[in-house]
Design a protein around this motif. Structure first.
Motif: not given
Length: 130
Positions: A110-127
């Motif tokens: 779960l922690n790993s998936l949450q970190k991945t989600e946060m990174k993807q959200n940041e990436l989406i946000s940046q894009l």
């Protein structure tokens, strides 16, 4: 005359019956016979009482043996249940340990998936902001 017959071993009893025993001896013999009959009756009665007692003791012994066998069976069942309880306890402990390990693994995942989600959200946000 009766004295002469008495010397010859011939006697008369109380009903003037001819006897070869002296009247005193004959009376004692009859008394002894009656006492022997009474004694025999008492022995027979004692034997009946003793046989009844023996039968009762044998029945009681059988009942005691049956109760002893039942007690042994109950004790064996109790010991078997205690062993089974111990086995069940061990199985439950093993299952708890297994589930705890799975919980830890899922927490890490779960922690790993949450970190991945946060990174993807940041990436989406940046894009999307560019």
């Amino acid at each position: 005359m009766s004295e002469l017959l008495a010397m010859s071993g011939i006697f008369f009893d109380e009903v003037d019956k001819i006897c070869i025993l002296k009247p005193e001896v004959s009376k004692l013999t009859n008394d002894l016979k009656e006492e022997c009959q009474i004694y025999t009756e008492k022995i027979d009665e004692f034997q009946k009482i003793a046989n009844t007692f023996i039968i009762m003791v044998e029945q009681l012994g059988k009942e005691v043996e049956n109760q002893r066998i039942k007690a042994i069976g109950a004790r064996n069942i109790l010991q078997s249940m205690e062993k089974q309880k111990g086995k069940n306890h061990q199985q439950v402990q093993a299952l708890i340990t297994e589930k705890s390990m799975e919980l830890e693994r899922l927490k890490i995942q779960l922690n790993s998936l949450q970190k991945t989600e946060m990174k993807q959200n940041e990436l989406i946000s940046q894009l999307t902001h560019t």
